[in-house]
Design a protein around this motif. Structure first.
Motif, short mmCIF file in Angstrom:
data_model
loop_
_atom_site.label_atom_id
_atom_site.label_comp_id
_atom_site.label_asym_id
_atom_site.label_seq_id
_atom_site.Cartn_x
_atom_site.Cartn_y
_atom_site.Cartn_z
N VAL A 1 10.83 8.86 2.99
CA VAL A 1 11.21 7.60 3.62
C VAL A 1 10.21 7.27 4.72
N ARG A 2 9.70 6.04 4.70
CA ARG A 2 8.74 5.58 5.70
C ARG A 2 9.43 4.58 6.64
N PHE A 3 9.28 4.83 7.94
CA PHE A 3 9.94 3.99 8.93
C PHE A 3 8.92 3.13 9.67
N ARG A 4 9.39 2.02 10.20
CA ARG A 4 8.56 1.13 11.01
C ARG A 4 8.48 1.69 12.43
N PRO A 5 7.32 2.18 12.86
CA PRO A 5 7.21 2.81 14.18
C PRO A 5 7.71 1.92 15.32
N ASP A 6 7.29 0.65 15.34
CA ASP A 6 7.68 -0.22 16.44
C ASP A 6 9.18 -0.46 16.48
N ALA A 7 9.80 -0.56 15.31
CA ALA A 7 11.25 -0.79 15.27
C ALA A 7 12.01 0.44 15.79
N VAL A 8 11.52 1.63 15.45
CA VAL A 8 12.17 2.86 15.93
C VAL A 8 11.98 2.99 17.44
N ARG A 9 10.77 2.72 17.91
CA ARG A 9 10.53 2.79 19.37
C ARG A 9 11.43 1.81 20.11
N HIS A 10 11.53 0.60 19.58
CA HIS A 10 12.35 -0.43 20.22
C HIS A 10 13.81 0.02 20.28
N LEU A 11 14.29 0.63 19.21
CA LEU A 11 15.67 1.13 19.18
C LEU A 11 15.90 2.17 20.27
N LEU A 12 15.01 3.15 20.36
CA LEU A 12 15.17 4.23 21.35
C LEU A 12 15.03 3.71 22.77
N GLN A 13 14.12 2.78 22.96
CA GLN A 13 13.95 2.21 24.30
C GLN A 13 15.19 1.43 24.73
N ASN A 14 15.79 0.69 23.81
CA ASN A 14 17.00 -0.07 24.13
C ASN A 14 18.16 0.87 24.49
N LEU A 15 18.18 2.06 23.87
CA LEU A 15 19.22 3.03 24.15
C LEU A 15 18.89 3.89 25.38
N ARG A 16 17.73 3.63 26.00
CA ARG A 16 17.26 4.39 27.16
C ARG A 16 17.17 5.87 26.83
N LEU A 17 16.67 6.16 25.64
CA LEU A 17 16.49 7.54 25.20
C LEU A 17 15.00 7.89 25.29
N GLY A 18 14.68 8.93 26.07
CA GLY A 18 13.31 9.40 26.09
C GLY A 18 12.94 9.99 24.73
N TYR A 19 11.71 9.80 24.33
CA TYR A 19 11.29 10.32 23.03
C TYR A 19 9.83 10.73 23.08
N ALA A 20 9.46 11.59 22.15
CA ALA A 20 8.07 12.04 22.00
C ALA A 20 7.63 11.75 20.58
N GLU A 21 6.36 11.41 20.42
CA GLU A 21 5.83 11.18 19.08
C GLU A 21 4.44 11.78 18.91
N VAL A 22 4.04 12.62 19.86
CA VAL A 22 2.76 13.32 19.75
C VAL A 22 2.98 14.61 18.98
N GLN A 23 2.28 14.77 17.87
CA GLN A 23 2.42 16.00 17.11
C GLN A 23 1.50 17.08 17.66
N SER A 24 2.07 18.24 17.89
CA SER A 24 1.30 19.37 18.39
C SER A 24 0.33 19.88 17.32
N ARG A 25 -0.73 20.49 17.79
CA ARG A 25 -1.55 21.27 16.85
C ARG A 25 -0.71 22.45 16.38
N PRO A 26 -1.00 23.02 15.21
CA PRO A 26 -0.18 24.12 14.71
C PRO A 26 -0.09 25.28 15.72
N VAL A 27 1.06 25.93 15.75
CA VAL A 27 1.29 27.10 16.58
C VAL A 27 1.30 28.33 15.68
N LEU A 28 0.44 29.29 15.99
CA LEU A 28 0.38 30.52 15.22
C LEU A 28 1.46 31.48 15.71
N VAL A 29 2.35 31.89 14.83
CA VAL A 29 3.44 32.82 15.17
C VAL A 29 3.04 34.23 14.76
#
Length: 365
Positions: free
Chosen positions: A111-139
């Motif tokens: 499923v592909r989502f519209r980034p701006d629509a999702v951001r707008h939704l979270l901002q309206n709900l005053r929910l902090g969010y992150a969208e930066v993907q980390s580089r892989p973590v070696l376990v």
């Protein structure tokens, strides 16, 4: 028990600024794509079951996406996937695989989502969010018993637990160290003596940070099993919070280890979100000297800046064949911006009170 410490040709100024402002700030769309969503429904016929299954899958993908972007403690505030929200936020979906019987339809979808629509939704709900993907973590999973520690050995149940973990893709991808007899497979005591060894090991596996985590079995009391978890996270600048030891229980050691792998992955991811989440109430700006070897590297640097979600404005104040002066407007703190840039192999640091910016390895020591 293993003892570890708890710690990622020259233009004029006017021409340069006009050029930068004409460039749209791109955002990575992959974070807003949810793949491998299982769908399964039954009805009078497979044709009738198909739309039911696909609708259920889209609702499940919506919930997975919001959980991916937000903190664990905010889960109770997330909206339910109503038909209106799905219509607003879903750009489309693809069927990856499907099977059908007389009355059942099942498969997997993306499923592909519209980034701006999702951001707008979270901002309206005053929910902090992150969208930066980390580089892989070696376990590096260390199984610690009375007989000694196992890391690279094939019979390591703690490694097996990490490989069994079936969590939806998040912002922190994990690479699990495989069993090995290679020369670089150093014993755990040697790895912990020098952090450079951990850094080299991560680079060999195209990872950014290393998570050395020891699991120790505890004698069961009554029925069930208990394991204790001791993490050491070598994450450089991204290491903003400590990862505390904890314990999990299960009917068997295997079950307790599976629960521990899931819990620790969630803690690491939540920690990452705290370090990189967008704070729209904290607009910031810095002016930085950008160094590069040639104009091709400048284009690469500029493009990577444009991929950072928290950067809202890029102005090039001066540009020559080997350096530039850029003004960045962003959300959050400079430390958060530095962490986000590091995931794109871009360094941001202060020297003598002035900000410097460049591709990894191009700034002077």
């Amino acid at each position: 028990m293993l003892a570890v410490s708890l710690a990622f040709c020259p233009l004029s100024a006017a021409q340069a600024q006009t050029t930068a402002q004409a460039q749209p700030i791109a955002q990575s769309a992959s974070v807003f794509v949810v793949s491998g969503v299982a769908v399964d429904a039954s009805a009078d016929s497979s044709a009738a079951a198909r739309p039911i299954a696909l609708a259920q899958g889209q609702r499940r993908a919506f919930s997975q996406l919001l959980q991916r972007l937000t903190l664990i403690e905010d889960r109770g505030r997330l909206p339910q996937p109503t038909e209106a929200l799905l219509n607003d936020t879903i750009a489309g979906f693809e069927i990856d695989e499907e099977r059908a019987s007389a009355t059942r339809y099942l498969g997997r979808i993306t499923v592909r989502f519209r980034p701006d629509a999702v951001r707008h939704l979270l901002q309206n709900l005053r929910l902090g969010y992150a969208e930066v993907q980390s580089r892989p973590v070696l376990v590096l999973p260390v199984w610690q018993t009375a007989e000694g520690a196992k890391l690279w050995e094939a019979d390591n149940p703690w490694r097996d637990a990490w490989k069994r973990r079936a969590e939806p893709d998040g912002l922190v991808p994990f690479v699990i160290a495989e069993a090995s007899t290679a020369p670089e497979a150093l014993p755990i005591d040697r790895l912990l003596v020098d952090s450079a060894q951990l850094t080299n090991l991560a680079r060999q596996r195209n990872a950014g940070d290393t998570l050395v985590v020891a699991a120790s079995p505890v004698s069961p009391e009554g029925s069930g099993a208990r394991v204790e978890i001791f993490p050491y996270f070598d994450a450089g600048e991204a290491s903003t919070d400590r990862l505390e030891p904890f314990a999990t229980q299960g009917a068997t050691v295997e079950e307790a280890l599976s629960a521990a792998a899931t819990e620790l992955a969630r803690r690491v991811e939540n920690r990452w979100k705290r370090a990189t989440r967008l704070d729209l109430d904290k607009p910031g700006q810095i002016s930085a000297a950008a160094g590069f070897k040639n104009l091709a590297d400048w284009v690469k640097l500029r493009d990577r800046l444009a991929e950072i979600p928290s950067i809202r404005r890029i102005e090039v104040l001066r540009l020559t064949h080997r350096d530039a002066q850029v003004h960045l407007g962003f959300f959050g703190e400079p430390q958060q911006l530095s962490v986000a840039l590091a995931q794109k192999d871009v360094e941001l640091r202060q020297r003598d009170g002035f900000w410097e910016l460049g591709l990894r390895g191009t700034l002077k020591p």
